[in-house]
Design an enzyme around this catalytic site. Structure first.
Site, PDB file in Angstrom:
ATOM      1  N   LYS A 296     -62.546  75.599  78.435  1.00 49.91           N
ATOM      2  CA  LYS A 296     -61.393  76.292  78.997  1.00 49.91           C
ATOM      3  C   LYS A 296     -60.905  77.366  78.027  1.00 49.91           C
ATOM      4  CE  LYS A 296     -59.381  72.387  81.590  1.00 49.91           C
ATOM      5  NZ  LYS A 296     -59.429  73.028  82.923  1.00 49.91           N
TER       6      LYS A 296
ATOM      7  N   ASP B 275     -66.333  71.188  83.360  1.00 47.56           N
ATOM      8  CA  ASP B 275     -64.877  71.157  83.504  1.00 47.56           C
ATOM      9  C   ASP B 275     -64.443  70.512  84.831  1.00 47.56           C
ATOM     10  OD1 ASP B 275     -62.262  71.561  82.798  1.00 47.56           O
ATOM     11  OD2 ASP B 275     -62.242  73.715  83.236  1.00 47.56           O
TER      12      ASP B 275
ATOM     13  N   GLU C 269     -64.645  67.526  85.696  1.00 45.36           N
ATOM     14  CA  GLU C 269     -64.976  66.209  85.146  1.00 45.36           C
ATOM     15  C   GLU C 269     -64.192  65.078  85.804  1.00 45.36           C
ATOM     16  OE1 GLU C 269     -62.645  68.042  83.989  1.00 45.36           O
ATOM     17  OE2 GLU C 269     -61.073  66.564  83.649  1.00 45.36           O
TER      18      GLU C 269
ATOM     19  N   ASP D  22     -53.805  65.387  81.313  1.00 44.90           N
ATOM     20  CA  ASP D  22     -54.835  65.223  82.335  1.00 44.90           C
ATOM     21  C   ASP D  22     -55.147  63.742  82.601  1.00 44.90           C
ATOM     22  OD1 ASP D  22     -56.368  66.569  84.200  1.00 44.90           O
ATOM     23  OD2 ASP D  22     -58.134  66.713  82.902  1.00 44.90           O
TER      24      ASP D  22
ATOM     25  N   LYS E  84     -57.193  58.974  87.480  1.00 44.41           N
ATOM     26  CA  LYS E  84     -57.958  59.796  86.539  1.00 44.41           C
ATOM     27  C   LYS E  84     -57.276  59.738  85.187  1.00 44.41           C
ATOM     28  CE  LYS E  84     -58.927  64.693  85.410  1.00 44.41           C
ATOM     29  NZ  LYS E  84     -59.009  66.098  85.887  1.00 44.41           N
TER      30      LYS E  84
ATOM     31  N   ARG F 220     -63.493  64.407  88.856  1.00 44.65           N
ATOM     32  CA  ARG F 220     -64.181  63.840  90.026  1.00 44.65           C
ATOM     33  C   ARG F 220     -65.352  62.954  89.608  1.00 44.65           C
ATOM     34  NH1 ARG F 220     -65.323  69.811  92.295  1.00 44.65           N
ATOM     35  NH2 ARG F 220     -63.339  70.094  91.230  1.00 44.65           N
TER      36      ARG F 220
ATOM     37  N   ASP G 248     -58.681  67.291  78.234  1.00 45.02           N
ATOM     38  CA  ASP G 248     -59.715  68.015  78.970  1.00 45.02           C
ATOM     39  C   ASP G 248     -59.895  69.408  78.374  1.00 45.02           C
ATOM     40  OD1 ASP G 248     -61.479  69.082  80.764  1.00 45.02           O
ATOM     41  OD2 ASP G 248     -60.052  69.194  82.451  1.00 45.02           O
TER      42      ASP G 248
END
Ligand code: BES
Ligand code: MN
Ligand code: ZN
Length: 499
Positions: A276, A346, A348, A287, A264, A350, A269
């Site tokens: 967030k 959020d 995201e 991230d 990933k 996956r 993010d």
């Protein structure tokens, strides 16, 4: 910091580091120094709590009989328990201690000890490796550091009778350390500097080490139908990238089915439209940790010329809110053909992995796939930073990863998968939704989502949200970016897949 190897000798300046076994049993060199100094070392030990257990250190100003500055006694614990990991920890702790007292040059003398199973040369190489790993710093943006704020230690000499073998043993370890540092650097970079294009550029530098690197742009990903990954990136001014790295090192069959590692790479993010909270959002620069580990792993394999075929696939996007960002409720079509209802922008990671995993198995038909992702806050609640969460559809693969983690000090804890969790991801409007809707088992449901895109390939998912960044120093990992996963996967490959 420079690391050197030499034959045992008493240095003329700086610090000499010598070992003491549990219950204050001096190593041969410590005993010789004690004799030369009229018993001063033993007296120092007796007037302290120092016992010689592992992780204990006692610094003694060098007695008048010796020309050097300081004698540092380090606890070795039990000789029989000294393995590679223990030597690495010891090396790391020695570096930290020497820096904290402001030492500039030091030599560690490693004796052959009764009951020690590890070969002296391996002990020396691993001590040097641990020292190297601990000495890492990310200081490129500190322009005003005073000399006294910088690490003092310039040279650490590891002294052993088997100096030539120790040097040879250190060579591959040094390559792994370089790869770990590359990963730590990438993870530490802020998101204004490191974004999909620049992270792809960083991956491209592996070409000079013999890694094939392809960078797919937005147009190519659109053609492949990667609607899940592209949906995440569409709110950002920074275009997404997919990077494919291949190391073809297998000695016999160059075409042997590869092992595959997928990362990933969300370079920042914000959460997107499901934004967030401000507090702590800065952490989301890391991230992309999973992708940096995959890059570092490829670098380690190339660096030590591993006899194995490996592919690395990383999905790189920035998750931003904007007028072009995807909205909660949007439905996207993934490369697999499955439609996904995006209820929370959020969740995201996956979505990025859904397309990266599908692409990887579709193109390479790998023997197995392991993905790494800072995927869920829930895994931090479950396991803290002591273990990464491990999910797998294959028991042998899971066991091998857990064992490799134990060997290098990167622990994984297996978490469950199952049909009843899988059902929680069914959507009313599409084939699958990207959140379950409740907070229960958040890391498991995320893994279940991923499993819908692995197409039955032996697969493991490492949720490294809790282990990618560390708030405190550990023996071989200074606080900050850890590169958790590089050493684990390098060891996993070396143990089972190279010949
Ligand atoms: N990148 C985060 C997970 C994360 C959180 C990593 C904290 C490191 C530290 C991920 O994209 C995320 O936002 N996950 C959500 C999922 C939720 C919306 C179902 C989470 O964990 O809150
Ligand atoms: Mn997120
Ligand atoms: Zn994320």
């Amino acid at each position: 910091m420079k690391i050197a190897f030499a034959e045992p000798a008493t240095p003329k300046s700086g610090t000499i580091v010598v070992g003491v076994l549990e219950d204050r049993k001096l190593s041969p060199t410590a005993a010789a120094l004690d004799e030369q100094s009229g018993g001063a070392l033993k007296r120092a030990i007796e007037s302290s709590r120092f016992n010689g257990r592992k992780d204990e250190v006692l610094g003694v100003l060098a007695p008048a009989q010796l020309a050097l500055g300081r004698v540092m006694l380090v606890g070795l614990g039990k000789a029989a328990a000294l393995d590679e990991a223990a030597m690495q920890r010891l090396g790391g702790q020695i570096v930290a201690q020497l820096n904290s007292v402001g030492e500039i040059v030091a030599a560690v003398v490693l004796d052959k000890l009764d009951g020690m199973k590890l070969k002296p040369a391996d002990a020396a190489a691993n001590l040097a490796y641990g020292a190297r790993l601990r000495a890492y710093r990310f200081d490129k943006y500190r322009t005003k550091e005073k000399p006294e704020q910088k690490p003092s230690l310039r040279t650490l000499t590891v002294m052993t009778r088997d100096m030539v073998a120790a040097k040879r043993g250190f060579q591959p370890l040094e390559k792994i350390a370089e790869a770990v540092f590359f990963t730590r650097d990438l993870v530490s970079e802020p998101a204004n500097v490191l974004y999909p294009e620049t992270l792809a550029e960083a991956a491209r530098t592996l070409r000079k080490q013999g890694v094939d690197v392809e960078v797919l742009d937005e147009r190519q990903m659109r053609k492949l139908g990667m609607g899940a990954l592209l949906g995440v990136g569409q709110g950002s001014a920074r275009p997404p990238r997919l990077v494919v790295m291949q190391w073809k090192g297998a000695s016999k069959a160059k075409s042997a089915q590869p092992l595959a590692f997928i990362g990933k790479g969300v370079t920042f993010d914000t959460g997107g439209i499901s934004i967030k909270p401000a507090d702590g959002m800065w952490d989301m620069k890391w991230d992309m940790g999973g992708s940096a580990v995959v890059i570092g792993l490829m670098k380690a394999l190339a660096g030590r010329k591993a006899k194995v075929n490996v592919v690395g696939v990383i999905g790189l996007v920035e998750n931003m809110p904007s007028g072009t960002a995807q909205r909660p409720g949007d439905i996207v079509t993934s490369m697999s053909g499955q439609t996904i209802e995006v209820l929370n922008t959020d969740a995201e990671g996956r979505l990025v992995l859904a397309d990266a995993l599908w692409y990887c198995q579709d193109r390479f038909k790998p023997k197995l796939m392991v993905d790494l992702a800072t995927l869920t806050g829930a895994i931090i609640i479950a396991l803290g930073s002591e273990n990464a969460g491990l999910f797998s559809n294959d028991d042998e693969l899971a066991t091998r990863l857990i064992e490799a983690g134990k060997a290098v000090g990167e622990a994984c804890w297996r978490m469950p998968l199952g049909e009843s969790y899988d059902k929680m991801m069914d959507s009313d409007a599409a084939d699958v939704k990207n959140i379950s809707g409740g907070r229960e088992a958040g890391s498991v449901t995320a893994a279940q989502f991923l499993q819908r895109f692995v197409n039955g390939v032996p697969w493991a998912h490492l949720d490294i949200a809790g282990t990618t960044w560390s708030k405190k120093d550990a023996p071989t990992v200074p606080k900050g970016a850890t590169a958790f996963g590089v050493r684990l996967l390098d060891h996993f490959i070396a143990e089972h897949y190279e010949r």
